[in-house]
Design an enzyme around this catalytic site. Structure first.
Site, PDB file in Angstrom:
ATOM      1  N   HIS A 153      49.879  47.323  53.561  1.00  7.08           N
ATOM      2  CA  HIS A 153      50.785  48.465  53.710  1.00  7.08           C
ATOM      3  C   HIS A 153      50.390  49.584  52.759  1.00  7.08           C
ATOM      4  O   HIS A 153      49.646  49.361  51.799  1.00  7.08           O
ATOM      5  CB  HIS A 153      52.238  48.046  53.407  1.00  7.08           C
ATOM      6  CG  HIS A 153      52.447  47.651  51.973  1.00  7.08           C
ATOM      7  ND1 HIS A 153      52.076  46.411  51.486  1.00  7.08           N
ATOM      8  CD2 HIS A 153      52.952  48.341  50.914  1.00  7.08           C
ATOM      9  CE1 HIS A 153      52.362  46.344  50.200  1.00  7.08           C
ATOM     10  NE2 HIS A 153      52.886  47.512  49.818  1.00  7.08           N
ATOM     11  N   ASP A 207      52.461  52.331  50.296  1.00  5.07           N
ATOM     12  CA  ASP A 207      53.831  52.480  49.792  1.00  5.07           C
ATOM     13  C   ASP A 207      54.440  53.767  50.359  1.00  5.07           C
ATOM     14  O   ASP A 207      53.804  54.820  50.344  1.00  5.07           O
ATOM     15  CB  ASP A 207      53.831  52.508  48.259  1.00  5.07           C
ATOM     16  CG  ASP A 207      53.432  51.162  47.670  1.00  5.07           C
ATOM     17  OD1 ASP A 207      53.545  50.144  48.375  1.00  5.07           O
ATOM     18  OD2 ASP A 207      53.011  51.139  46.505  1.00  5.07           O
ATOM     19  N   HIS A 241      47.019  48.599  50.767  1.00  5.88           N
ATOM     20  CA  HIS A 241      46.849  47.478  49.852  1.00  5.88           C
ATOM     21  C   HIS A 241      47.675  46.287  50.340  1.00  5.88           C
ATOM     22  O   HIS A 241      48.495  46.405  51.251  1.00  5.88           O
ATOM     23  CB  HIS A 241      47.228  47.877  48.415  1.00  5.88           C
ATOM     24  CG  HIS A 241      48.623  48.387  48.264  1.00  5.88           C
ATOM     25  ND1 HIS A 241      49.005  49.652  48.635  1.00  5.88           N
ATOM     26  CD2 HIS A 241      49.746  47.783  47.793  1.00  5.88           C
ATOM     27  CE1 HIS A 241      50.289  49.818  48.389  1.00  5.88           C
ATOM     28  NE2 HIS A 241      50.770  48.683  47.877  1.00  5.88           N
ATOM     29  N   ARG A 244      51.837  33.787  40.932  1.00  5.25           N
ATOM     30  CA  ARG A 244      51.510  35.113  40.414  1.00  5.25           C
ATOM     31  C   ARG A 244      52.786  35.952  40.353  1.00  5.25           C
ATOM     32  O   ARG A 244      53.685  35.795  41.188  1.00  5.25           O
ATOM     33  CB  ARG A 244      50.498  35.770  41.353  1.00  5.25           C
ATOM     34  CG  ARG A 244      50.231  37.221  41.052  1.00  5.25           C
ATOM     35  CD  ARG A 244      49.118  37.777  41.945  1.00  5.25           C
ATOM     36  NE  ARG A 244      48.863  39.150  41.600  1.00  5.25           N
ATOM     37  CZ  ARG A 244      49.419  40.192  42.214  1.00  5.25           C
ATOM     38  NH1 ARG A 244      50.224  40.008  43.237  1.00  5.25           N
ATOM     39  NH2 ARG A 244      49.167  41.411  41.809  1.00  5.25           N
TER      40      ARG A 244
HETATM   41  O1  LIG Z   1      52.397  42.468  43.865  1.00  8.64           O
HETATM   42  C1  LIG Z   1      51.487  43.256  44.090  1.00  8.64           C
HETATM   43  O2  LIG Z   1      50.390  43.222  43.518  1.00  8.64           O
HETATM   44  C2  LIG Z   1      51.674  44.355  45.110  1.00  8.64           C
HETATM   45  C3  LIG Z   1      53.110  44.593  45.475  1.00  8.64           C
HETATM   46  C4  LIG Z   1      53.255  45.745  46.402  1.00  8.64           C
HETATM   47  O3  LIG Z   1      52.328  46.260  46.927  1.00  8.64           O
HETATM   48  C5  LIG Z   1      54.590  46.255  46.664  1.00  8.64           C
HETATM   49  O4  LIG Z   1      55.573  45.643  46.201  1.00  8.64           O
HETATM   50  O5  LIG Z   1      54.692  47.298  47.348  1.00  8.64           O
HETATM   51 FE   LIG Z   2      52.852  48.181  47.786  1.00 13.33          FE
END
Ligand SMILES: O=C(O)CCC(=O)C(=O)O
Ligand SMILES: [Fe+2]
Length: 126
Positions: free
Chosen positions: A46, A48, A102, A112
């Site tokens: 996605h 952001d 990403h 994680r």
């Molecule tokens: O946790 C991550 O590394 C990415 C999280 C992410 O892209 C988001 O929450 O929009």
């Molecule tokens: Fe994100």
């Protein structure tokens, strides 16, 4: 915000003032281990939808960026923050800054965590 404005050659206070009353969101993410990581989604791919994202990840790794038609791992660096341009800032800069595709993937050996600050915009600024 000032650095982004300077990069565009506009008044350095422009975006700082625009986002002064921003209502932002902070989220913690936990990605448990998964025995079949290839069959599971951490976060799907996605961009952001907000203006700017500031992300802190632990040292496990799992954040991927899509650049040059392939996925690249974002190697965790102790103490470093990842700054993502979101769709709103891409629009505000007329596409000069681009929001990046990403995703976060899981693995089979270590859970994680990430901490994400989503800088949004005041709804009345539209
Ligand atoms: O946790 C991550 O590394 C990415 C999280 C992410 O892209 C988001 O929450 O929009
Ligand atoms: Fe994100």
């Amino acid at each position: 915000m000032e650095l982004l404005a300077i990069g565009l050659g506009v008044d350095r206070m422009l975006y700082r003032e625009f986002f002064e009353d921003a209502v932002s969101i902070m989220r913690t993410n936990l990605y448990p281990t998964c025995q079949e990581p290839n069959l599971s989604l951490g976060t799907g791919s996605h961009c952001d939808p907000n203006a700017l994202t500031i992300l802190h990840q632990d040292l496990v790794g799992g954040l991927d960026l899509f650049v040059g038609n392939k996925w690249h791992k974002v190697r965790p660096i102790p103490g470093a923050l990842v700054i993502n341009i979101g769709d709103v800032f891409a629009a505000l800069s007329n596409g000069i800054y681009r929001s990046c595709l990403h995703r976060a993937v899981v693995n089979s050996h270590k859970e994680r965590r990430s901490l994400v600050f989503f800088m949004c915009q005041e709804l009345t600024s539209w």
